[in-house]
Design a protein around this motif. Structure first.
Motif, PDB file in Angstrom:
ATOM      1  N   LYS A  85      -6.675   2.677   8.512  1.00 53.52           N
ATOM      2  CA  LYS A  85      -5.429   1.909   8.646  1.00 53.52           C
ATOM      3  C   LYS A  85      -4.418   2.649   9.520  1.00 53.52           C
ATOM      4  O   LYS A  85      -3.748   2.058  10.386  1.00 53.52           O
ATOM      5  CB  LYS A  85      -4.859   1.660   7.250  1.00 53.52           C
ATOM      6  N   GLN A  86      -4.304   3.963   9.343  1.00 53.86           N
ATOM      7  CA  GLN A  86      -3.386   4.750  10.151  1.00 53.86           C
ATOM      8  C   GLN A  86      -3.802   4.754  11.630  1.00 53.86           C
ATOM      9  O   GLN A  86      -2.956   4.728  12.526  1.00 53.86           O
ATOM     10  CB  GLN A  86      -3.334   6.200   9.616  1.00 53.86           C
ATOM     11  N   HIS A  87      -5.116   4.798  11.880  1.00 56.21           N
ATOM     12  CA  HIS A  87      -5.602   4.843  13.267  1.00 56.21           C
ATOM     13  C   HIS A  87      -5.367   3.522  13.999  1.00 56.21           C
ATOM     14  O   HIS A  87      -4.861   3.511  15.135  1.00 56.21           O
ATOM     15  CB  HIS A  87      -7.098   5.184  13.290  1.00 56.21           C
ATOM     16  N   PHE A  88      -5.721   2.410  13.368  1.00 53.99           N
ATOM     17  CA  PHE A  88      -5.608   1.111  14.029  1.00 53.99           C
ATOM     18  C   PHE A  88      -4.223   0.478  13.889  1.00 53.99           C
ATOM     19  O   PHE A  88      -3.953  -0.533  14.537  1.00 53.99           O
ATOM     20  CB  PHE A  88      -6.664   0.150  13.461  1.00 53.99           C
ATOM     21  N   GLN A  89      -3.376   1.093  13.049  1.00 55.49           N
ATOM     22  CA  GLN A  89      -2.030   0.564  12.853  1.00 55.49           C
ATOM     23  C   GLN A  89      -2.056  -0.889  12.362  1.00 55.49           C
ATOM     24  O   GLN A  89      -1.405  -1.767  12.919  1.00 55.49           O
ATOM     25  CB  GLN A  89      -1.202   0.685  14.142  1.00 55.49           C
ATOM     26  N   VAL A  90      -2.868  -1.138  11.347  1.00 47.79           N
ATOM     27  CA  VAL A  90      -2.966  -2.474  10.746  1.00 47.79           C
ATOM     28  C   VAL A  90      -2.736  -2.336   9.244  1.00 47.79           C
ATOM     29  O   VAL A  90      -2.596  -1.230   8.710  1.00 47.79           O
ATOM     30  CB  VAL A  90      -4.349  -3.112  11.024  1.00 47.79           C
ATOM     31  N   ARG A  91      -2.735  -3.443   8.545  1.00 51.13           N
ATOM     32  CA  ARG A  91      -2.513  -3.422   7.112  1.00 51.13           C
ATOM     33  C   ARG A  91      -3.743  -2.863   6.382  1.00 51.13           C
ATOM     34  O   ARG A  91      -4.887  -3.088   6.789  1.00 51.13           O
ATOM     35  CB  ARG A  91      -2.180  -4.822   6.590  1.00 51.13           C
ATOM     36  N   TRP A  92      -3.468  -2.196   5.293  1.00 53.89           N
ATOM     37  CA  TRP A  92      -4.522  -1.587   4.488  1.00 53.89           C
ATOM     38  C   TRP A  92      -5.474  -2.659   3.952  1.00 53.89           C
ATOM     39  O   TRP A  92      -6.686  -2.462   3.908  1.00 53.89           O
ATOM     40  CB  TRP A  92      -3.873  -0.814   3.333  1.00 53.89           C
ATOM     41  N   THR A  93      -4.925  -3.801   3.542  1.00 54.25           N
ATOM     42  CA  THR A  93      -5.748  -4.873   2.975  1.00 54.25           C
ATOM     43  C   THR A  93      -6.716  -5.464   3.993  1.00 54.25           C
ATOM     44  O   THR A  93      -7.804  -5.920   3.636  1.00 54.25           O
ATOM     45  CB  THR A  93      -4.856  -5.994   2.417  1.00 54.25           C
ATOM     46  N   LEU A  94      -6.330  -5.457   5.288  1.00 51.86           N
ATOM     47  CA  LEU A  94      -7.227  -5.980   6.327  1.00 51.86           C
ATOM     48  C   LEU A  94      -8.486  -5.128   6.413  1.00 51.86           C
ATOM     49  O   LEU A  94      -9.610  -5.656   6.508  1.00 51.86           O
ATOM     50  CB  LEU A  94      -6.512  -6.018   7.671  1.00 51.86           C
ATOM     51  N   ILE A  95      -8.328  -3.800   6.370  1.00 51.05           N
ATOM     52  CA  ILE A  95      -9.487  -2.906   6.400  1.00 51.05           C
ATOM     53  C   ILE A  95     -10.316  -3.085   5.130  1.00 51.05           C
ATOM     54  O   ILE A  95     -11.542  -3.199   5.171  1.00 51.05           O
ATOM     55  CB  ILE A  95      -9.034  -1.439   6.540  1.00 51.05           C
ATOM     56  N   ASN A 153      -6.405  -4.531  17.274  1.00 56.57           N
ATOM     57  CA  ASN A 153      -5.696  -4.131  18.505  1.00 56.57           C
ATOM     58  C   ASN A 153      -6.421  -4.600  19.765  1.00 56.57           C
ATOM     59  O   ASN A 153      -6.578  -3.847  20.741  1.00 56.57           O
ATOM     60  CB  ASN A 153      -5.499  -2.613  18.534  1.00 56.57           C
ATOM     61  N   GLY A 154      -6.882  -5.864  19.752  1.00 58.64           N
ATOM     62  CA  GLY A 154      -7.491  -6.436  20.948  1.00 58.64           C
ATOM     63  C   GLY A 154      -8.930  -6.065  21.172  1.00 58.64           C
ATOM     64  O   GLY A 154      -9.492  -6.370  22.227  1.00 58.64           O
ATOM     65  N   GLU A 155      -9.583  -5.412  20.210  1.00 61.54           N
ATOM     66  CA  GLU A 155     -10.981  -5.029  20.344  1.00 61.54           C
ATOM     67  C   GLU A 155     -11.714  -5.408  19.062  1.00 61.54           C
ATOM     68  O   GLU A 155     -11.178  -5.262  17.963  1.00 61.54           O
ATOM     69  CB  GLU A 155     -11.113  -3.524  20.607  1.00 61.54           C
ATOM     70  N   LEU A 156     -12.946  -5.883  19.208  1.00 59.41           N
ATOM     71  CA  LEU A 156     -13.721  -6.332  18.060  1.00 59.41           C
ATOM     72  C   LEU A 156     -14.482  -5.160  17.432  1.00 59.41           C
ATOM     73  O   LEU A 156     -15.133  -4.379  18.136  1.00 59.41           O
ATOM     74  CB  LEU A 156     -14.704  -7.433  18.480  1.00 59.41           C
ATOM     75  N   TRP A 157     -14.401  -5.087  16.090  1.00 60.34           N
ATOM     76  CA  TRP A 157     -15.057  -4.002  15.357  1.00 60.34           C
ATOM     77  C   TRP A 157     -15.748  -4.573  14.118  1.00 60.34           C
ATOM     78  O   TRP A 157     -15.297  -5.540  13.522  1.00 60.34           O
ATOM     79  CB  TRP A 157     -14.042  -2.953  14.891  1.00 60.34           C
ATOM     80  N   ILE A 158     -16.841  -3.921  13.731  1.00 62.50           N
ATOM     81  CA  ILE A 158     -17.476  -4.166  12.443  1.00 62.50           C
ATOM     82  C   ILE A 158     -17.219  -2.933  11.574  1.00 62.50           C
ATOM     83  O   ILE A 158     -17.429  -1.794  12.006  1.00 62.50           O
ATOM     84  CB  ILE A 158     -18.989  -4.413  12.583  1.00 62.50           C
ATOM     85  N   ILE A 159     -16.758  -3.197  10.336  1.00 64.04           N
ATOM     86  CA  ILE A 159     -16.386  -2.099   9.437  1.00 64.04           C
ATOM     87  C   ILE A 159     -17.395  -2.023   8.298  1.00 64.04           C
ATOM     88  O   ILE A 159     -17.686  -3.025   7.633  1.00 64.04           O
ATOM     89  CB  ILE A 159     -14.963  -2.303   8.876  1.00 64.04           C
ATOM     90  N   GLN A 160     -17.917  -0.803   8.062  1.00 69.53           N
ATOM     91  CA  GLN A 160     -18.931  -0.595   7.039  1.00 69.53           C
ATOM     92  C   GLN A 160     -18.577   0.596   6.156  1.00 69.53           C
ATOM     93  O   GLN A 160     -17.832   1.506   6.570  1.00 69.53           O
ATOM     94  CB  GLN A 160     -20.314  -0.366   7.687  1.00 69.53           C
ATOM     95  N   SER A 161     -19.129   0.597   4.931  1.00 74.46           N
ATOM     96  CA  SER A 161     -18.944   1.729   4.028  1.00 74.46           C
ATOM     97  C   SER A 161     -20.038   2.759   4.185  1.00 74.46           C
ATOM     98  O   SER A 161     -19.921   3.880   3.674  1.00 74.46           O
ATOM     99  CB  SER A 161     -18.902   1.242   2.567  1.00 74.46           C
ATOM    100  N   LEU A 162     -21.117   2.371   4.895  1.00 70.34           N
ATOM    101  CA  LEU A 162     -22.236   3.300   5.134  1.00 70.34           C
ATOM    102  C   LEU A 162     -22.529   3.347   6.624  1.00 70.34           C
ATOM    103  O   LEU A 162     -22.329   2.355   7.332  1.00 70.34           O
ATOM    104  CB  LEU A 162     -23.485   2.834   4.384  1.00 70.34           C
TER     105      LEU A 162
END
Length: 363
Positions: A324-334, A347-356
């Motif tokens: 959240k600190q890196h992308f400057q977005v809300r914690w709930t979004l992550i 921030n204008g770029e598409l990402w997939i977020i994983q726990s592993l």
């Protein structure tokens, strides 16, 4: 003649008890103050000095009163046995005392904030009655402390860069019904906090290494019985792996958490709120203005976050808060985007977020 010769031995020895003359020297008196020299001088003069004077008078007057004399040899033997015995025993007591590392505490001289024997920066005679004063006095301070069991005189030496929080932990364990193997906590439960005193040995900089070094110094000095670990900071700096942290979180979540279901009384809540207000009237928050990795909250969460973009680039963060600190977005979004296998615009770029992490490809 026999009376005079034997009496002279006793009388001469009386004049040997002049250790107090040394203390008449101002510079030596300062050096010997609160040492076993003074203790030895006191007992040597007031006890043995008086006894030798009595025997001297006995050997002089009894023959005159009774009209009988005594055997000179036996009188000499009596004197030398007393003389050698007193001095040998006195020296043995002195050397044994010099090896003693503990101190005897006079609690009657110390109320809240007092300092018995001038050993403590602060002293609280009854921990149970002094809780609020302890929290207020130790807020924002780092240092070394000493718990004293007033029933058994057993000791515990500890240190912390946040003394007020450490006291909260001790008092919580003392009042909890949860099973524990911590020796100090079990002793506090057995005797009650009212039977414990708290002394602050030193106040120091908010540095773990400095606190550990000072704690070790006082542990070597007092040799406290309640300290199971004999090396200060032996577990200091140890960091659990992410896997261990996650296991602990699962183990102690919800009903399994030590404080689950506990509700503070209105009086406690008001006292905490009032203490915080008073503190921040004269102090600023130590983390004010700190952002990103400098923030004390950075990395809190335990679960690593793995982010992958369309170019195949990978970013790894120690927690949701770090991402959240890196992308400057809300914690709930992550949080809501983890393991959904959906592309998220950050921030204008598409990402997939994983726990592993993604499995490595075999070439």
């Amino acid at each position: 003649m026999v009376t005079y010769l034997v009496m002279k031995d006793w009388r001469i020895n009386v004049f040997l008890f002049v250790s107090g003359v040394v203390l008449a020297n101002a510079s030596l008196d300062i050096a010997f103050h609160d040492t076993y020299y003074v203790v030895a001088h006191f007992h040597y003069v007031l006890s043995m000095g008086a006894v030798f004077a009595l025997f001297s008078a006995w050997y002089f007057w009894i023959p005159k009163i009774l009209g009988l004399d005594y055997n000179r040899m036996l009188g000499k033997v009596h004197f030398w046995i007393m003389f050698i015995g007193v001095n040998v025993k006195g020296r043995m007591s002195f050397f044994d005392a010099s090896k003693t590392t503990g101190k005897i505490f006079n609690h009657d001289l110390a109320g809240p904030g007092g300092s018995p024997n001038k050993n403590f920066v602060m002293f609280f005679n009854n921990v149970q009655e002094s809780k609020r004063a302890i929290y207020k006095a130790l807020r924002g301070k780092s240092g070394v402390y000493l718990f004293i069991n007033n029933i058994t005189n057993d000791l515990y030496v500890g240190s912390s860069i946040t003394l007020s929080k450490r006291m909260t932990s001790h008092f919580y364990l003392a009042n909890s019904d949860k099973a524990t193997n911590i020796v100090l906590a079990r002793a506090m439960r057995k005797y009650g906090l009212k039977c414990f005193s708290l002394g602050i040995l030193e106040i120091c900089a908010s540095d773990t290494i400095i606190c550990s070094e000072l704690e070790q110094k006082w542990m070597d000095y007092y040799k406290p019985r309640y300290n199971v670990l004999k090396i200060a900071g032996s577990s200091s700096g140890f960091r659990h792996s992410i896997e261990t942290i996650n296991k602990l979180k699962e183990l102690f979540k919800k009903e399994s958490h030590p404080k689950y279901g506990t509700v503070s009384s209105p009086e406690t809540i008001n006292a905490i709120a009032q203490g915080i207000k008073e503190f921040y009237l004269t102090h600023s928050h130590p983390s004010k203005g700190l952002k990103g990795k400098l923030s004390p909250q950075y990395g809190i969460g335990g679960k690593s976050v793995f982010c992958y973009n369309q170019k195949g680039e990978e970013l790894i963060f120690p927690s949701i808060n770090g991402a959240k600190q890196h992308f400057q977005v809300r914690w709930t979004l992550i949080k809501k985007s983890i393991d959904t296998d959906k592309w998220i615009d950050l921030n204008g770029e598409l990402w997939i977020i994983q726990s592993l992490p993604r499995p490595t490809r075999q070439e």
